[in-house]
Design a protein around this motif. Structure first.
Motif, PDB file in Angstrom:
ATOM      1  N   ALA A  70       0.817  -1.213   0.000  1.00 20.19           N
ATOM      2  CA  ALA A  70       0.000   0.000   0.000  1.00 20.19           C
ATOM      3  C   ALA A  70       0.851   1.262   0.000  1.00 20.19           C
ATOM      4  CB  ALA A  70      -0.930   0.004   1.212  1.00 20.19           C
ATOM      5  N   ALA A  71       2.109   1.130   0.427  1.00 19.65           N
ATOM      6  CA  ALA A  71       3.010   2.287   0.454  1.00 19.65           C
ATOM      7  C   ALA A  71       3.585   2.605  -0.924  1.00 19.65           C
ATOM      8  CB  ALA A  71       4.153   2.036   1.443  1.00 19.65           C
ATOM      9  N   GLY A  72       3.379   1.706  -1.888  1.00 23.04           N
ATOM     10  CA  GLY A  72       3.933   1.909  -3.217  1.00 23.04           C
ATOM     11  C   GLY A  72       5.413   1.556  -3.254  1.00 23.04           C
ATOM     12  N   PRO A  73       6.020   1.557  -4.442  1.00 21.04           N
ATOM     13  CA  PRO A  73       7.442   1.246  -4.543  1.00 21.04           C
ATOM     14  C   PRO A  73       8.277   2.250  -3.744  1.00 21.04           C
ATOM     15  CG  PRO A  73       6.410   1.218  -6.706  1.00 21.04           C
ATOM     16  CD  PRO A  73       5.417   1.826  -5.757  1.00 21.04           C
ATOM     17  N   GLY A  74       9.395   1.775  -3.237  1.00 19.43           N
ATOM     18  CA  GLY A  74      10.284   2.671  -2.514  1.00 19.43           C
ATOM     19  C   GLY A  74      10.951   3.676  -3.437  1.00 19.43           C
ATOM     20  N   LYS A  75      11.399   4.776  -2.861  1.00 20.12           N
ATOM     21  CA  LYS A  75      12.117   5.814  -3.599  1.00 20.12           C
ATOM     22  C   LYS A  75      13.491   5.998  -2.949  1.00 20.12           C
ATOM     23  CE  LYS A  75       7.826   8.168  -4.852  1.00 20.12           C
ATOM     24  NZ  LYS A  75       7.029   9.425  -4.754  1.00 20.12           N
ATOM     25  N   PRO A  76      14.420   5.077  -3.265  1.00 17.22           N
ATOM     26  CA  PRO A  76      15.716   5.100  -2.581  1.00 17.22           C
ATOM     27  C   PRO A  76      16.454   6.434  -2.675  1.00 17.22           C
ATOM     28  CG  PRO A  76      15.421   3.031  -3.735  1.00 17.22           C
ATOM     29  CD  PRO A  76      14.296   3.920  -4.160  1.00 17.22           C
ATOM     30  N   ILE A  77      16.553   7.001  -3.881  1.00 11.81           N
ATOM     31  CA  ILE A  77      17.302   8.249  -4.024  1.00 11.81           C
ATOM     32  C   ILE A  77      16.612   9.383  -3.271  1.00 11.81           C
ATOM     33  CG2 ILE A  77      18.191   9.956  -5.649  1.00 11.81           C
ATOM     34  CD1 ILE A  77      19.610   7.224  -5.671  1.00 11.81           C
ATOM     35  N   GLY A  78      15.286   9.449  -3.396  1.00 17.28           N
ATOM     36  CA  GLY A  78      14.544  10.473  -2.662  1.00 17.28           C
ATOM     37  C   GLY A  78      14.725  10.329  -1.163  1.00 17.28           C
ATOM     38  N   SER A  79      14.743   9.082  -0.665  1.00 13.30           N
ATOM     39  CA  SER A  79      14.948   8.848   0.763  1.00 13.30           C
ATOM     40  C   SER A  79      16.351   9.257   1.188  1.00 13.30           C
ATOM     41  CB  SER A  79      14.702   7.367   1.092  1.00 13.30           C
ATOM     42  OG  SER A  79      13.362   7.017   0.843  1.00 13.30           O
ATOM     43  N   PHE A  80      17.335   8.969   0.343  1.00 12.50           N
ATOM     44  CA  PHE A  80      18.721   9.338   0.635  1.00 12.50           C
ATOM     45  C   PHE A  80      18.869  10.857   0.732  1.00 12.50           C
ATOM     46  CE2 PHE A  80      22.975  10.463  -1.069  1.00 12.50           C
ATOM     47  CZ  PHE A  80      23.750   9.938  -0.047  1.00 12.50           C
ATOM     48  N   LEU A  81      18.196  11.569  -0.168  1.00 14.25           N
ATOM     49  CA  LEU A  81      18.307  13.032  -0.210  1.00 14.25           C
ATOM     50  C   LEU A  81      17.364  13.732   0.762  1.00 14.25           C
ATOM     51  CD1 LEU A  81      18.530  13.516  -4.083  1.00 14.25           C
ATOM     52  CD2 LEU A  81      20.414  13.601  -2.425  1.00 14.25           C
ATOM     53  N   TYR A 201      11.190 -16.883  -6.268  1.00 17.38           N
ATOM     54  CA  TYR A 201      10.133 -16.384  -7.151  1.00 17.38           C
ATOM     55  C   TYR A 201       8.825 -17.112  -6.880  1.00 17.38           C
ATOM     56  CZ  TYR A 201       7.731 -14.892 -11.398  1.00 17.38           C
ATOM     57  OH  TYR A 201       6.821 -14.357 -12.276  1.00 17.38           O
ATOM     58  N   ASP A 202       8.920 -18.430  -6.715  1.00 21.34           N
ATOM     59  CA  ASP A 202       7.722 -19.231  -6.496  1.00 21.34           C
ATOM     60  C   ASP A 202       7.062 -18.912  -5.152  1.00 21.34           C
ATOM     61  OD1 ASP A 202       8.226 -20.447  -8.923  1.00 21.34           O
ATOM     62  OD2 ASP A 202       9.204 -22.202  -8.033  1.00 21.34           O
ATOM     63  N   ARG A 203       7.859 -18.575  -4.155  1.00 18.85           N
ATOM     64  CA  ARG A 203       7.295 -18.228  -2.843  1.00 18.85           C
ATOM     65  C   ARG A 203       6.585 -16.876  -2.896  1.00 18.85           C
ATOM     66  NH1 ARG A 203      10.494 -17.321   1.664  1.00 18.85           N
ATOM     67  NH2 ARG A 203       9.337 -18.559   3.187  1.00 18.85           N
ATOM     68  N   CYS A 204       7.301 -15.863  -3.384  1.00 21.16           N
ATOM     69  CA  CYS A 204       6.710 -14.528  -3.473  1.00 21.16           C
ATOM     70  C   CYS A 204       7.679 -13.589  -4.172  1.00 21.16           C
ATOM     71  CB  CYS A 204       6.375 -13.984  -2.082  1.00 21.16           C
ATOM     72  SG  CYS A 204       5.601 -12.352  -2.145  1.00 21.16           S
ATOM     73  N   TYR A 205       7.308 -13.143  -5.360  1.00 18.28           N
ATOM     74  CA  TYR A 205       8.145 -12.197  -6.096  1.00 18.28           C
ATOM     75  C   TYR A 205       7.558 -10.798  -5.916  1.00 18.28           C
ATOM     76  CZ  TYR A 205      10.631  -9.886  -9.904  1.00 18.28           C
ATOM     77  OH  TYR A 205      11.412  -9.028 -10.641  1.00 18.28           O
ATOM     78  N   ASP A 206       8.295  -9.927  -5.223  1.00  8.72           N
ATOM     79  CA  ASP A 206       7.804  -8.579  -4.945  1.00  8.72           C
ATOM     80  C   ASP A 206       8.976  -7.601  -5.022  1.00  8.72           C
ATOM     81  OD1 ASP A 206       6.538  -6.283  -4.147  1.00  8.72           O
ATOM     82  OD2 ASP A 206       6.159  -6.923  -2.085  1.00  8.72           O
ATOM     83  N   PRO A 207       9.401  -7.218  -6.226  1.00  7.32           N
ATOM     84  CA  PRO A 207      10.548  -6.311  -6.346  1.00  7.32           C
ATOM     85  C   PRO A 207      10.316  -4.958  -5.696  1.00  7.32           C
ATOM     86  CG  PRO A 207       9.431  -6.591  -8.465  1.00  7.32           C
ATOM     87  CD  PRO A 207       8.853  -7.612  -7.543  1.00  7.32           C
ATOM     88  N   ALA A 208       9.064  -4.505  -5.612  1.00  8.06           N
ATOM     89  CA  ALA A 208       8.787  -3.226  -4.949  1.00  8.06           C
ATOM     90  C   ALA A 208       9.160  -3.288  -3.472  1.00  8.06           C
ATOM     91  CB  ALA A 208       7.315  -2.852  -5.109  1.00  8.06           C
TER      92      ALA A 208
END
Length: 302
Positions: A70-81, A201-208
């Motif tokens: 529900a939080a959406g994909p992370g924003k690593p660069i935005g979080s870093f800055l 992958y078979d267990r749970c693929y969630d790149p976000a």
């Protein structure tokens, strides 16, 4: 052996155990975007055979544990800055681990963390020193910007990674990363990596979920000063060929934790190669012994 679920720190955590619950508990914490399967079963069984009750678990946002979609994909660069707020912090993940220890009814555990798992373990011992009997920080760092920097090729591969369209794509991405971070001093284990990637992958693929974890890492403050408060026996292990978190990260961690042992493994990269298992288990077990001895010492009256 089966996967169990407990409620910890307000979320569900999936975990598995190896060995006798009456033995000395060892909690294994895995790294970025990686399920507990990466603490390979053979490694866990070998560690349990040394007289340890071994616990591995899925961090939040991977595997069968709670995901924060529900939080959406992370924003690593935005979080870093500091331009965006991460869905959660490494301190939250440290509290997850503390909640798991308590949910299992354990008075404490010896904690082993690899990469991001080492960062979580460091936060755990800072937040809840009462629950940590010893610390083994593997292939990790302090959060200080000058140390533990990745090789530019590895950083580029991480930053340009896109979600895979299917199972084979996910396996291809995993093997591509492995080829960049693997241990050059040990034989390639590409087939084992392919198998592990397929199982994951078979267990749970969630790149976000991985991007949300990465955002938590990049938003974390430098822990160097705080780590001086760590009072439990600590071993810091690092490979001298690690291209993702270079050796300076481990060296800085050991320097920050008073009395820690610093172990450098020649030819090891940012994986856990099978031929190194015996050495790693020896070092973990030695740290457990130190932790048990320290816990048994009588407290001097004030």
């Amino acid at each position: 052996m089966s996967v169990d679920i407990v409620s910890a720190n307000g979320i569900d955590l999936a975990y598995e155990t190896f060995g006798d619950p009456a033995d000395v508990p060892v909690l294994l914490i895995m790294g970025l975007s990686t399920q507990m399967l990466a603490w390979r079963t053979g490694f866990c069984q070998a560690l349990a055979e040394r007289g340890h009750f071994v616990i591995r678990f899925d961090n939040r946002d991977v595997g069968f544990s709670t995901h924060f979609g529900a939080a959406g994909p992370g924003k690593p660069i935005g979080s870093f800055l500091g331009l965006s707020r991460p869905a959660y912090r490494l301190t939250d993940m440290g509290r997850d681990a503390a909640g798991l220890i308590e949910a299992l009814g354990l008075p404490g555990a010896h904690v082993v963390g690899v990469s991001m798992g080492g960062m979580i373990a460091q936060n755990l011992v800072l937040l809840r020193p009462d629950l940590v009997r010893s610390l083994t920080s593997l292939s990790s760092t302090t959060g200080a910007l000058p140390v533990g920097k990745p090789h530019p090729e590895v950083l580029w591969l991480m930053m340009r990674a896109k979600p895979a369209a299917d199972r084979e794509g996910a396996i291809a991405a995993s093997t591509a990363m492995y080829s960049k971070i693997r241990s050059p001093g040990f034989p390639s284990e590409i087939e084992a990596v392919r198998d592990l990637s397929g199982q994951s992958y078979d267990r749970c693929y969630d790149p976000a979920g991985g991007t949300r974890q990465f955002a938590a890492i990049l938003a974390a403050p430098d822990r160097t000063a705080a780590l001086q408060r760590v009072a439990v026996p600590t071993t810091v292990i690092h490979g001298n060929a690690d291209p993702l978190i270079n050796l300076s990260g481990g060296r800085a961690t050991a320097a920050a934790i008073k009395g820690s042992r610093f172990v450098v493994i020649d030819g090891m990269g940012h994986d856990i190669p099978t031929p190194a298992w015996s050495r790693l288990i020896d070092e973990i077990s030695a740290t457990v012994v130190l932790g048990e001895r320290a816990a048994a010492r009588p407290v001097r009256p004030v």
